[in-house]
Design a protein around this motif. Structure first.
Motif, PDB file in Angstrom:
ATOM      1  N   LEU A 210      -1.347  -8.846  -3.753  1.00  0.00           N
ATOM      2  CA  LEU A 210      -0.922  -8.533  -5.121  1.00  0.00           C
ATOM      3  C   LEU A 210      -2.090  -8.691  -6.099  1.00  0.00           C
ATOM      4  O   LEU A 210      -2.270  -7.848  -6.994  1.00  0.00           O
ATOM      5  N   ALA A 211      -2.877  -9.749  -5.933  1.00  0.00           N
ATOM      6  CA  ALA A 211      -4.020  -9.956  -6.825  1.00  0.00           C
ATOM      7  C   ALA A 211      -5.001  -8.788  -6.739  1.00  0.00           C
ATOM      8  O   ALA A 211      -5.497  -8.298  -7.762  1.00  0.00           O
ATOM      9  N   TYR A 212      -5.250  -8.320  -5.513  1.00  0.00           N
ATOM     10  CA  TYR A 212      -6.174  -7.186  -5.367  1.00  0.00           C
ATOM     11  C   TYR A 212      -5.619  -5.936  -6.033  1.00  0.00           C
ATOM     12  O   TYR A 212      -6.335  -5.223  -6.754  1.00  0.00           O
ATOM     13  N   LEU A 213      -4.338  -5.641  -5.806  1.00  0.00           N
ATOM     14  CA  LEU A 213      -3.744  -4.423  -6.354  1.00  0.00           C
ATOM     15  C   LEU A 213      -3.714  -4.457  -7.886  1.00  0.00           C
ATOM     16  O   LEU A 213      -3.915  -3.424  -8.545  1.00  0.00           O
ATOM     17  N   MET A 214      -3.491  -5.634  -8.471  1.00  0.00           N
ATOM     18  CA  MET A 214      -3.461  -5.741  -9.927  1.00  0.00           C
ATOM     19  C   MET A 214      -4.863  -5.624 -10.524  1.00  0.00           C
ATOM     20  O   MET A 214      -5.040  -5.097 -11.621  1.00  0.00           O
ATOM     21  N   VAL A 215      -5.861  -6.102  -9.810  1.00  0.00           N
ATOM     22  CA  VAL A 215      -7.240  -5.989 -10.301  1.00  0.00           C
ATOM     23  C   VAL A 215      -7.799  -4.600 -10.042  1.00  0.00           C
ATOM     24  O   VAL A 215      -8.575  -4.060 -10.850  1.00  0.00           O
ATOM     25  N   ALA A 216      -7.421  -3.985  -8.917  1.00  0.00           N
ATOM     26  CA  ALA A 216      -8.011  -2.710  -8.519  1.00  0.00           C
ATOM     27  C   ALA A 216      -7.640  -1.578  -9.467  1.00  0.00           C
ATOM     28  O   ALA A 216      -8.444  -0.665  -9.680  1.00  0.00           O
TER      29      ALA A 216
END
Length: 377
Positions: free
Chosen positions: A112-118
């Motif tokens: 989730l952290a990656y998808l929100m930052v990406a």
């Protein structure tokens, strides 16, 4: 083919592959962002009437699916060393329990952290990628660095967590230690065998000649002279064999003048021309120098015996954390790391200092043997 798994590396990707990654990624991440935010908000708002549970279960499932998709996508297009990750098992669990398991899985939150930052990053990356299609300098210089940075972000958030990394490192160190012990034991047996078959036999012959000379000292002086000459000759041969054995343990030229001179001396003895380039100043520790020296020596011997090569190149250089030794020949290729073979022996020698051997040898050649030897400067 590698004798051991090399440490993860993320080289700069090709500009075309980076552009092909960044442009479609914007559309994908826009859809991911919308579905996750809308689904998460809707599911949370409807939890009180129980409709929110299947919605949130679907959202967490979508997050996990998207994380796995991003791993495959980054690995294929950017060359990022991302493999499948271990997740908490869900088989046979009821819906509520499955959702709670997903929520308790750290990998879900890292996805989730990656998808929100990406997604916000892709807003910046998209115009750069589009401009790189037209502006060649940007495509050559800017876009690969952008892909490299994005790959490192993916590696930090989508790669194995710290515990898994430490477990993998511990397993690698344990395997390296075991192979190092085996290599040291094999070296001990070789030295013992060389002493028994060489210098020891010479010294026994010296003792026997001197004993016979002693018994004939009073009544046959001419025979005594011959026996002493024979003992003297055997003693010189024993000294020479001991010197060769000591040189095989640690060559004097390596200790006195370093890798450049030592490898050049090896190359001069090779039956095929060998070009040597060494740049490792300041000198690495003795264990690293010795390992690199013997890896080159054994590889050049194998090249002369088996490769059919007419020339070879030896390059040794340093990075921030490693001494890299690379031997290339123009032989017929097809070299493989086989248990008990010469290349496996090289890998065992490198493993004594936690080094890694990589072999690239397509049929028809050329063959490249690379040793990455850890080193603290």
């Amino acid at each position: 083919m590698t004798a051991q798994d090399p440490p993860p590396e993320h080289p700069r990707p090709h500009p075309a592959r980076t552009i092909g990654y960044l442009i479609p990624s914007f559309v994908l991440r826009l859809l991911q962002f919308i579905l996750i935010v809308v689904g998460g908000t809707l599911g949370t708002a409807t939890l009180i009437i129980w409709i929110g549970f299947p919605i949130l279960l679907a959202v967490t499932g979508f997050i996990r699916w998207s994380g796995d998709l991003e791993r495959r996508w980054a690995r294929r297009m950017l060359g990022t060393p991302l493999g499948p990750v271990e997740r908490l098992p869900l088989d046979g669990q009821p819906m509520t329990r499955r959702w709670l398991t997903r929520l308790s899985d750290p990998t879900t939150w890292r996805d989730l952290a990656y998808l929100m930052v990406a997604f916000p990053l892709s807003i910046v990356e998209l115009p750069i990628a589009l401009a790189s299609i037209v502006l060649l300098p940007m495509a050559i210089w800017v876009t690969p660095w952008l892909g490299w940075l994005h790959g490192n972000l993916a590696l930090s958030l989508l790669g194995p967590n710290r515990t898994k990394k430490l477990e993998k490192k511990a397993e690698h160190l344990q395997a390296s230690r075991a192979r190092g012990v085996d290599a040291a034991e094999a070296e001990r047996r070789r030295i013992e065998r060389d002493l028994h078959d060489g210098a020891q036999q010479r010294l026994v012959a010296v003792a026997m000649s001197l004993g016979r000379a002693k018994s004939k000292f009073d009544h046959d002086p001419n025979a005594v002279r011959d026996l002493i000459d024979e003992a003297h000759s055997d003693a010189k041969l024993a000294v020479s064999e001991l010197r060769d054995l000591a040189r095989g343990i640690y060559p004097a030229v390596l200790g006195d003048r370093g890798l450049d001179a030592a490898l050049s001396a090896q190359a001069a003895k090779s039956p095929i021309p060998v070009d040597v380039h060494v740049d490792v100043e300041p000198r690495p520790p003795a264990a690293v120098e010795t390992t690199a020296y013997f890896i080159v020596g054994e590889t050049l011997t194998n090249i002369a015996k088996h490769s059919g090569a007419t020339e070879a190149t030896v390059k040794v250089w340093r990075s921030d954390t490693h001494v890299i030794t690379e031997i290339t020949d123009n032989g017929h290729g097809g070299a493989e790391v086989r248990p008990g073979g010469g290349l496996a022996g090289l890998a065992d020698r490198a493993a004594t200092i936690d080094g890694v051997i990589t072999v690239v040898s397509p049929v028809g050649g050329p063959t490249v043997i690379r040793a990455d030897l850890p080193c603290q400067w």
